[in-house]
Write a protein that holds these residues in place. Structure first.
Motif, short mmCIF file in Angstrom:
data_model
loop_
_atom_site.label_atom_id
_atom_site.label_comp_id
_atom_site.label_asym_id
_atom_site.label_seq_id
_atom_site.Cartn_x
_atom_site.Cartn_y
_atom_site.Cartn_z
N THR A 197 0.99 -1.30 0.07
CA THR A 197 0.01 -0.15 0.05
C THR A 197 0.90 1.25 0.05
N GLN A 237 -9.44 -1.63 -1.99
CA GLN A 237 -9.21 -0.65 -0.91
C GLN A 237 -9.42 -1.02 0.43
N GLU A 238 -8.90 -0.73 1.34
CA GLU A 238 -8.86 -1.08 2.59
C GLU A 238 -8.83 0.14 3.68
N ALA A 240 -7.31 1.98 7.04
CA ALA A 240 -5.92 1.65 7.52
C ALA A 240 -5.70 2.62 8.71
N THR A 303 1.71 -0.20 9.35
CA THR A 303 0.42 0.19 9.03
C THR A 303 -0.58 -0.97 9.15
N THR A 305 -4.25 -2.66 8.58
CA THR A 305 -5.48 -2.41 7.62
C THR A 305 -6.74 -3.27 8.07
N GLU A 307 -10.35 -5.18 5.90
CA GLU A 307 -10.87 -5.39 4.85
C GLU A 307 -12.27 -4.77 4.67
N VAL A 341 -6.60 3.21 1.95
CA VAL A 341 -5.41 3.03 1.11
C VAL A 341 -5.89 1.96 0.03
N VAL A 343 -4.64 -1.19 -2.16
CA VAL A 343 -3.72 -2.21 -2.03
C VAL A 343 -3.40 -2.72 -3.43
#
Length: 500
Positions: A197, A237-238, A240, A303, A305, A307, A341, A343
């Motif tokens: 990321t 995207q996730e 974070a 970082t 994250t 889901e 973020v 991924v």
């Protein structure tokens, strides 16, 4: 028949002796690279310039007096020309400094290889020229053939990692730097896969950063951040947050989700456990591994994250809840505000960033990266990213370290894999890319293995060079044939001669 064999053997021996005697007298090609900044027809632009070795054989610099006049008209100290960022150190710097305690004209100094050389520069159309070679350094204001020259015999040729100036536009016109270096190093280093990321915390100004260590090691307490808007997450995207310190074993961090003023759910911020192999092999058994984990201060930012599937339905906002109930020196937690973020596969992220340097120690483990930076003719190309081995945990457990079965990258000594202090970037170890550390910072990209997220597979370091462009210079290479009868040239590099 035996006589023929004996004669053939004798003849072969004679030929071999003659050929062996001729080898030292054979001619060899000697190459020299001349690096010029700025390139012909271009304006001076601050740039990386990674010489290998760091000190060229000769260094010539020219500074027009009008550039010095422009620098004198600026407030504060002004660097007119420099080969090392952040101060002269062992490099070259021409700068103006305001007069202490008075309104007088700023002084003009040449700082080189740890020495300060004050110079008197008139307000007229002239030039300050600097010549450094094995004999020392000569500084001249005006015509080098007829003007007084300040000579510092025996001064080593300054190191070169960059070519930079605080001036711009017409004020910088006429600045030039030329370095001649033996072209001893000609090779193309080596080559990776996984996902990462590029989520840098939006917290450089400190608005959304909190921590429990400010009140001292023995402090305890809890924190609930304000609400942050939560957009719908797209595929790839996730959610974070970046953390430092501990997130378990007496401290905790929790995602809390809301819909309007109503809390609709919470999720713990979880760090994926590390597999009991690889760098965990430093501990001899699981009990020592747990002790090692508890002793490791975990001061670095990382970082974590979440889901999209873990976000409660209907949530349109998110906040973080932190609890610190530990009183020992390692019992603290720091966190940033939440962010979204992207991924992406590491290969896609690296595409278009320029050459990617893979640390020699893990080149065989990660051979699939792509174009590599050149080390050619005594000049190293600036990489867009650097892939190196993972760091091991703090090893506070006495006794022998053990190496468990794992990829090659797991078996490397810690001293080989310390980023800016390792063999590739370390100046003390002669790393070809040591200038990266001198020219800026190396930011670690957040990465993980898609199949084993907790595993320390390696690190991706991204050079942050601020205002420096990459490799904005010209290189001309000349080759001369040297007869072997002339003998080896002295091992002279930038005025530093090895003792016999």
């Amino acid at each position: 028949m035996r006589l023929v064999v004996v004669l053939a053997a004798l003849l072969s021996g004679v030929v071999a002796v003659v050929l062996a005697a001729m080898v030292p007298a054979a001619a060899v090609e000697s190459s020299t690279s001349t690096v010029s900044w700025p390139p012909a027809g271009a304006a001076p632009e601050p740039t990386t310039l990674l010489l290998v070795p760091y000190r060229p054989a000769t260094l010539d610099a020219a500074v027009p007096c009008r550039a010095i006049t422009a620098a004198r008209g600026r407030s504060g100290a002004t660097t007119i020309l420099a080969t090392v960022l952040g101060g002269p150190a062992e490099g070259l710097s021409v700068r103006t400094t305001p007069t202490e305690g008075g309104p007088g004209e700023p002084t003009v100094d040449v700082l080189a290889s740890g020495r300060r050389i004050p110079v008197d520069v008139p307000d007229e159309d002239c030039a300050l020229t600097i010549r450094a070679d094995a004999a020392g350094m000569r500084v001249t204001v005006g015509d080098p053939a007829g003007s007084p020259t300040v000579t510092v015999p025996g001064l080593a040729v300054p190191e070169v990692f960059a070519a930079t100036t605080d001036l711009a536009g017409d004020d910088a016109s006429g600045l030039s730097l030329e370095a001649r270096t033996p072209a001893w190093f000609d090779n193309a280093p080596t080559a990776q896969k996984s996902g990462g990321t590029d989520g840098k915390p939006d917290t450089r100004d400190g608005r959304f950063t909190w921590g429990s260590r400010a009140a001292g090691d023995g402090s305890v307490g809890s924190l609930t951040t304000g609400w942050f808007g939560l957009p719908a997450l797209r595929p790839g995207q996730e959610l974070a947050t970046s953390v430092a310190g501990r997130t378990s074993d007496g401290t905790s961090l929790t995602w809390q989700f809301g819909d309007g003023d109503r809390v609709v759910g919470s999720r713990p911020v979880v760090e994926t456990p590390e597999p009991d192999r690889g760098y965990r092999g430093y501990a001899a058994d699981p009990d020592q591994a747990r002790l090692q984990d508890r002793a490791n201060p975990q001061v670095g930012w990382r970082t974590l994250t979440l889901e999209p599937s873990a976000v409660p339905d209907g949530a349109d906002r998110v906040r973080l809840v932190a609890v610190d109930d530990r009183t020992d020196e390692n019992g603290w937690i720091a966190l940033t505000g939440p962010r979204v973020v992207d991924v992406v596969p590491l290969g896609r992220w690296l595409a278009g960033r320029g050459p990617v340097l893979v640390d020699w120690a893990i080149a065989f483990a990660w051979p699939c990266t792509g174009p590599l930076p050149r080390v050619d003719g005594g000049v190293a190309q600036t990489p867009g990213a650097f892939i190196t081995a993972p760091t091991g945990p703090a090893d506070l457990i006495p006794g022998e370290r053990t190496a468990a079965v794992g990829p090659i990258g797991d078996l490397l000594p810690q001293r080989w894999t310390q980023g800016a202090d390792g063999l590739t970037l370390g100046q003390d170890s002669g790393g070809s890319f040591a200038g990266l550390s001198a020219d800026g910072d190396l930011r670690e990209l957040d990465t993980r293995l898609s199949s084993e997220p907790g595993r320390r597979w390696g690190r991706v370091l991204v050079p942050e060079l601020d205002d420096l462009a990459a490799d904005r210079y010209a290189v001309a290479r000349t080759t001369a044939t040297v007869p072997g009868t002339a003998g080896d040239p002295p091992p002279d590099v930038g005025g530093l001669v090895s003792a016999p």
